[in-house]
Motif scaffolding. Structure first.
Motif, short mmCIF file in Angstrom:
data_model
loop_
_atom_site.label_atom_id
_atom_site.label_comp_id
_atom_site.label_asym_id
_atom_site.label_seq_id
_atom_site.Cartn_x
_atom_site.Cartn_y
_atom_site.Cartn_z
N LEU A 107 0.83 -1.21 0.00
CA LEU A 107 0.00 0.00 0.00
C LEU A 107 0.86 1.25 0.00
CD1 LEU A 107 -2.83 -1.06 2.47
CD2 LEU A 107 -3.04 -0.74 -0.01
N ARG A 108 2.00 1.20 0.63
CA ARG A 108 2.92 2.34 0.61
C ARG A 108 3.47 2.54 -0.81
NH1 ARG A 108 7.47 2.96 5.00
NH2 ARG A 108 5.74 3.87 6.14
N VAL A 109 3.85 1.44 -1.47
CA VAL A 109 4.35 1.53 -2.84
C VAL A 109 3.27 2.11 -3.76
CG1 VAL A 109 5.08 0.15 -4.85
CG2 VAL A 109 6.05 -0.32 -2.59
N SER A 110 2.01 1.71 -3.53
CA SER A 110 0.91 2.21 -4.37
C SER A 110 0.42 3.59 -3.94
CB SER A 110 -0.26 1.22 -4.35
OG SER A 110 -0.89 1.22 -3.08
N GLN A 111 1.08 4.15 -2.94
CA GLN A 111 0.79 5.50 -2.43
C GLN A 111 -0.60 5.61 -1.79
OE1 GLN A 111 1.81 8.17 -5.65
NE2 GLN A 111 3.98 7.97 -5.20
N HIS A 112 -1.05 4.53 -1.18
CA HIS A 112 -2.31 4.54 -0.45
C HIS A 112 -2.09 4.58 1.06
CE1 HIS A 112 -3.77 3.02 -4.36
NE2 HIS A 112 -4.86 3.67 -4.03
N TYR A 113 -0.86 4.35 1.50
CA TYR A 113 -0.55 4.25 2.93
C TYR A 113 0.72 5.01 3.23
CZ TYR A 113 0.44 1.96 7.46
OH TYR A 113 0.70 1.70 8.78
N SER A 114 0.69 5.83 4.26
CA SER A 114 1.89 6.59 4.63
C SER A 114 2.27 6.36 6.08
CB SER A 114 1.66 8.08 4.38
OG SER A 114 0.55 8.53 5.14
N GLY A 115 1.62 5.41 6.73
CA GLY A 115 1.91 5.13 8.13
C GLY A 115 3.13 4.25 8.31
N GLU A 116 3.32 3.87 9.56
CA GLU A 116 4.44 3.01 9.92
C GLU A 116 4.16 1.57 9.47
OE1 GLU A 116 6.62 1.54 14.05
OE2 GLU A 116 5.27 3.27 14.11
N ILE A 117 5.20 0.88 9.01
CA ILE A 117 5.08 -0.54 8.67
C ILE A 117 5.29 -1.30 9.98
CG2 ILE A 117 5.95 -2.45 7.25
CD1 ILE A 117 4.89 -0.11 5.57
N ASP A 118 4.18 -1.54 10.68
CA ASP A 118 4.27 -2.14 12.01
C ASP A 118 3.55 -3.48 12.14
OD1 ASP A 118 1.64 -1.33 11.93
OD2 ASP A 118 1.80 0.12 13.57
N GLY A 119 2.91 -3.94 11.05
CA GLY A 119 2.22 -5.21 11.10
C GLY A 119 0.93 -5.20 11.90
N LYS A 120 0.40 -4.00 12.18
CA LYS A 120 -0.84 -3.88 12.94
C LYS A 120 -1.93 -3.29 12.05
CE LYS A 120 1.75 -3.21 17.18
NZ LYS A 120 2.20 -2.22 18.15
N PHE A 121 -3.01 -4.01 11.88
CA PHE A 121 -4.11 -3.58 11.02
C PHE A 121 -4.97 -2.61 11.81
CE2 PHE A 121 -6.22 -5.21 7.01
CZ PHE A 121 -7.17 -4.21 6.93
N SER A 122 -4.55 -1.35 11.79
CA SER A 122 -5.22 -0.29 12.54
C SER A 122 -6.20 0.45 11.64
CB SER A 122 -4.17 0.69 13.04
OG SER A 122 -3.53 1.31 11.92
N THR A 123 -6.80 1.50 12.18
CA THR A 123 -7.72 2.33 11.41
C THR A 123 -7.02 2.91 10.19
OG1 THR A 123 -8.93 2.85 13.42
CG2 THR A 123 -9.29 4.31 11.55
N LEU A 124 -5.76 3.33 10.35
CA LEU A 124 -5.01 3.90 9.23
C LEU A 124 -4.83 2.86 8.10
CD1 LEU A 124 -3.54 6.45 8.24
CD2 LEU A 124 -1.47 5.58 9.35
N THR A 125 -4.52 1.63 8.49
CA THR A 125 -4.37 0.57 7.49
C THR A 125 -5.71 0.27 6.83
OG1 THR A 125 -2.52 -0.38 8.75
CG2 THR A 125 -3.57 -1.81 7.11
N GLU A 126 -6.76 0.20 7.62
CA GLU A 126 -8.08 -0.09 7.07
C GLU A 126 -8.51 1.00 6.07
OE1 GLU A 126 -12.30 -1.60 8.80
OE2 GLU A 126 -11.54 0.26 9.68
N THR A 127 -8.25 2.25 6.41
CA THR A 127 -8.58 3.36 5.51
C THR A 127 -7.80 3.24 4.20
OG1 THR A 127 -9.08 4.78 7.39
CG2 THR A 127 -8.59 5.88 5.30
N ALA A 128 -6.51 2.87 4.32
CA ALA A 128 -5.67 2.70 3.12
C ALA A 128 -6.17 1.53 2.27
CB ALA A 128 -4.22 2.48 3.54
N VAL A 129 -6.57 0.43 2.89
CA VAL A 129 -7.10 -0.73 2.16
C VAL A 129 -8.36 -0.32 1.41
CG1 VAL A 129 -8.17 -3.01 2.40
CG2 VAL A 129 -6.05 -2.50 3.63
N ARG A 130 -9.25 0.41 2.07
CA ARG A 130 -10.48 0.85 1.42
C ARG A 130 -10.18 1.74 0.20
NH1 ARG A 130 -15.26 0.11 4.46
NH2 ARG A 130 -14.86 -0.46 6.63
#
Length: 166
Positions: A107-130
Protein backbone atom coordinates in the motif's frame (compact mmCIF):
# COMPACT_ATOMS: atom_id res chain seq x y z
CA UNK A 1 -12.96 -20.23 -14.84
CA UNK A 2 -15.30 -23.12 -15.58
CA UNK A 3 -15.53 -26.10 -13.24
CA UNK A 4 -13.91 -28.31 -15.90
CA UNK A 5 -11.02 -25.86 -16.33
CA UNK A 6 -10.69 -25.57 -12.56
CA UNK A 7 -10.60 -29.37 -12.21
CA UNK A 8 -8.04 -29.65 -15.02
CA UNK A 9 -5.89 -26.97 -13.34
CA UNK A 10 -6.21 -28.75 -9.99
CA UNK A 11 -5.25 -32.07 -11.59
CA UNK A 12 -2.35 -30.42 -13.43
CA UNK A 13 -1.08 -28.87 -10.20
CA UNK A 14 -1.29 -32.21 -8.40
CA UNK A 15 0.48 -34.02 -11.26
CA UNK A 16 3.29 -31.52 -11.79
CA UNK A 17 6.64 -32.45 -10.29
CA UNK A 18 8.69 -30.24 -8.03
CA UNK A 19 11.17 -28.37 -10.20
CA UNK A 20 14.39 -26.62 -9.34
CA UNK A 21 17.75 -25.63 -10.74
CA UNK A 22 19.00 -28.52 -12.92
CA UNK A 23 15.56 -29.99 -13.71
CA UNK A 24 14.86 -30.75 -17.37
CA UNK A 25 12.02 -31.92 -19.55
CA UNK A 26 8.41 -31.27 -20.50
CA UNK A 27 7.39 -29.91 -17.09
CA UNK A 28 10.18 -27.31 -17.26
CA UNK A 29 9.04 -26.38 -20.76
CA UNK A 30 5.50 -25.87 -19.42
CA UNK A 31 6.94 -23.79 -16.56
CA UNK A 32 8.86 -21.62 -19.03
CA UNK A 33 5.69 -21.13 -21.10
CA UNK A 34 3.69 -20.07 -18.02
CA UNK A 35 6.45 -17.69 -16.91
CA UNK A 36 6.63 -16.23 -20.43
CA UNK A 37 2.85 -15.75 -20.52
CA UNK A 38 3.05 -13.97 -17.14
CA UNK A 39 5.85 -11.75 -18.48
CA UNK A 40 8.50 -12.67 -15.95
CA UNK A 41 10.59 -14.78 -18.35
CA UNK A 42 11.90 -13.56 -21.69
CA UNK A 43 14.39 -16.22 -22.76
CA UNK A 44 13.95 -18.94 -25.39
CA UNK A 45 12.03 -21.90 -23.98
CA UNK A 46 14.32 -24.95 -23.87
CA UNK A 47 12.98 -27.20 -21.11
CA UNK A 48 16.08 -26.64 -18.97
CA UNK A 49 15.76 -25.12 -15.47
CA UNK A 50 18.79 -22.83 -15.53
CA UNK A 51 19.67 -19.65 -13.58
CA UNK A 52 17.42 -17.50 -15.83
CA UNK A 53 14.42 -19.76 -15.15
CA UNK A 54 15.26 -19.78 -11.44
CA UNK A 55 15.37 -15.97 -11.36
CA UNK A 56 12.00 -15.76 -13.17
CA UNK A 57 10.49 -18.23 -10.67
CA UNK A 58 11.81 -16.17 -7.75
CA UNK A 59 10.45 -12.98 -9.31
CA UNK A 60 7.03 -14.59 -9.78
CA UNK A 61 7.04 -16.01 -6.24
CA UNK A 62 7.86 -12.56 -4.87
CA UNK A 63 5.02 -11.05 -6.92
CA UNK A 64 2.44 -13.44 -5.44
CA UNK A 65 3.80 -13.26 -1.87
CA UNK A 66 5.38 -16.72 -1.79
CA UNK A 67 8.83 -17.24 -0.33
CA UNK A 68 11.14 -16.64 -3.32
CA UNK A 69 13.17 -19.84 -3.04
CA UNK A 70 13.22 -20.66 -6.77
CA UNK A 71 11.72 -24.10 -6.19
CA UNK A 72 8.46 -24.84 -8.01
CA UNK A 73 6.25 -26.88 -5.71
CA UNK A 74 2.44 -27.14 -5.40
CA UNK A 75 1.87 -23.56 -4.17
CA UNK A 76 4.02 -22.06 -6.93
CA UNK A 77 2.28 -24.20 -9.56
CA UNK A 78 -1.10 -23.05 -8.20
CA UNK A 79 0.01 -19.42 -8.32
CA UNK A 80 1.28 -19.87 -11.88
CA UNK A 81 -2.00 -21.39 -13.10
CA UNK A 82 -4.14 -18.73 -11.40
CA UNK A 83 -1.73 -15.79 -11.64
CA UNK A 84 -2.69 -14.89 -8.10
CA UNK A 85 -1.51 -15.30 -4.52
CA UNK A 86 -2.37 -18.58 -2.80
CA UNK A 87 -3.00 -19.44 0.85
CA UNK A 88 -3.04 -15.81 1.95
CA UNK A 89 -4.93 -14.98 5.14
CA UNK A 90 -8.03 -12.81 5.25
CA UNK A 91 -6.98 -9.66 7.08
CA UNK A 92 -9.15 -7.06 8.78
CA UNK A 93 -9.10 -4.46 11.51
CA UNK A 94 -7.34 -5.98 14.51
CA UNK A 95 -5.23 -8.46 12.50
CA UNK A 96 -1.48 -8.37 13.04
CA UNK A 97 1.70 -9.99 11.82
CA UNK A 98 3.92 -10.34 8.79
CA UNK A 99 1.04 -10.51 6.29
CA UNK A 100 -0.27 -7.16 7.56
CA UNK A 101 3.22 -5.66 7.24
CA UNK A 102 3.34 -6.95 3.65
CA UNK A 103 -0.01 -5.28 2.88
CA UNK A 104 1.25 -2.04 4.43
CA UNK A 105 4.43 -2.17 2.32
CA UNK A 106 2.50 -2.71 -0.91
CA UNK A 107 0.00 0.00 0.00
CA UNK A 108 2.92 2.34 0.61
CA UNK A 109 4.35 1.53 -2.84
CA UNK A 110 0.91 2.21 -4.37
CA UNK A 111 0.79 5.50 -2.43
CA UNK A 112 -2.31 4.54 -0.45
CA UNK A 113 -0.55 4.25 2.93
CA UNK A 114 1.89 6.59 4.63
CA UNK A 115 1.91 5.13 8.13
CA UNK A 116 4.44 3.01 9.92
CA UNK A 117 5.08 -0.54 8.67
CA UNK A 118 4.27 -2.14 12.01
CA UNK A 119 2.22 -5.21 11.10
CA UNK A 120 -0.84 -3.88 12.94
CA UNK A 121 -4.11 -3.58 11.02
CA UNK A 122 -5.22 -0.29 12.54
CA UNK A 123 -7.72 2.33 11.41
CA UNK A 124 -5.01 3.90 9.23
CA UNK A 125 -4.37 0.57 7.49
CA UNK A 126 -8.08 -0.09 7.07
CA UNK A 127 -8.58 3.36 5.51
CA UNK A 128 -5.67 2.70 3.12
CA UNK A 129 -7.10 -0.73 2.16
CA UNK A 130 -10.48 0.85 1.42
CA UNK A 131 -8.87 3.55 -0.76
CA UNK A 132 -6.83 0.90 -2.58
CA UNK A 133 -9.90 -1.26 -3.14
CA UNK A 134 -11.87 1.70 -4.47
CA UNK A 135 -9.07 2.57 -6.91
CA UNK A 136 -9.13 -1.03 -8.22
CA UNK A 137 -12.90 -1.22 -8.54
CA UNK A 138 -13.16 -3.68 -5.66
CA UNK A 139 -15.88 -3.36 -3.03
CA UNK A 140 -14.26 -1.02 -0.49
CA UNK A 141 -14.97 -3.04 2.64
CA UNK A 142 -11.51 -2.65 4.21
CA UNK A 143 -10.95 -6.42 4.41
CA UNK A 144 -8.01 -7.98 2.58
CA UNK A 145 -9.47 -11.09 0.92
CA UNK A 146 -8.41 -13.13 -2.14
CA UNK A 147 -9.59 -10.45 -4.58
CA UNK A 148 -7.65 -7.74 -2.74
CA UNK A 149 -4.52 -9.94 -2.46
CA UNK A 150 -4.70 -10.49 -6.23
CA UNK A 151 -4.95 -6.74 -6.84
CA UNK A 152 -2.05 -6.11 -4.44
CA UNK A 153 0.06 -8.64 -6.38
CA UNK A 154 -0.37 -6.49 -9.51
CA UNK A 155 1.42 -3.52 -7.91
CA UNK A 156 4.97 -3.40 -9.31
CA UNK A 157 7.44 -3.74 -6.46
CA UNK A 158 11.18 -3.79 -6.70
CA UNK A 159 12.54 -7.30 -6.34
CA UNK A 160 16.05 -7.61 -4.96
CA UNK A 161 17.14 -11.25 -4.78
CA UNK A 162 19.78 -10.36 -2.18
CA UNK A 163 17.09 -9.42 0.38
CA UNK A 164 16.33 -13.10 0.84
CA UNK A 165 19.85 -14.44 1.24
CA UNK A 166 20.57 -15.85 4.66
Amino acid sequence: MSLKTQMNSTEAIANNPQLQLGSQGQAVLELEQLLTKLRVYRQPEAGIFNKAVEFAVKLFQFRVFLSPDGIVGPLTWQGLYTNSPVNMPVLRFGSSGEAVATVQQVLRVSQHYSGEIDGKFSTLTETAVRAFQKSFGIEAEGIVNRQTWTALSQIPRGYNPNWFLT
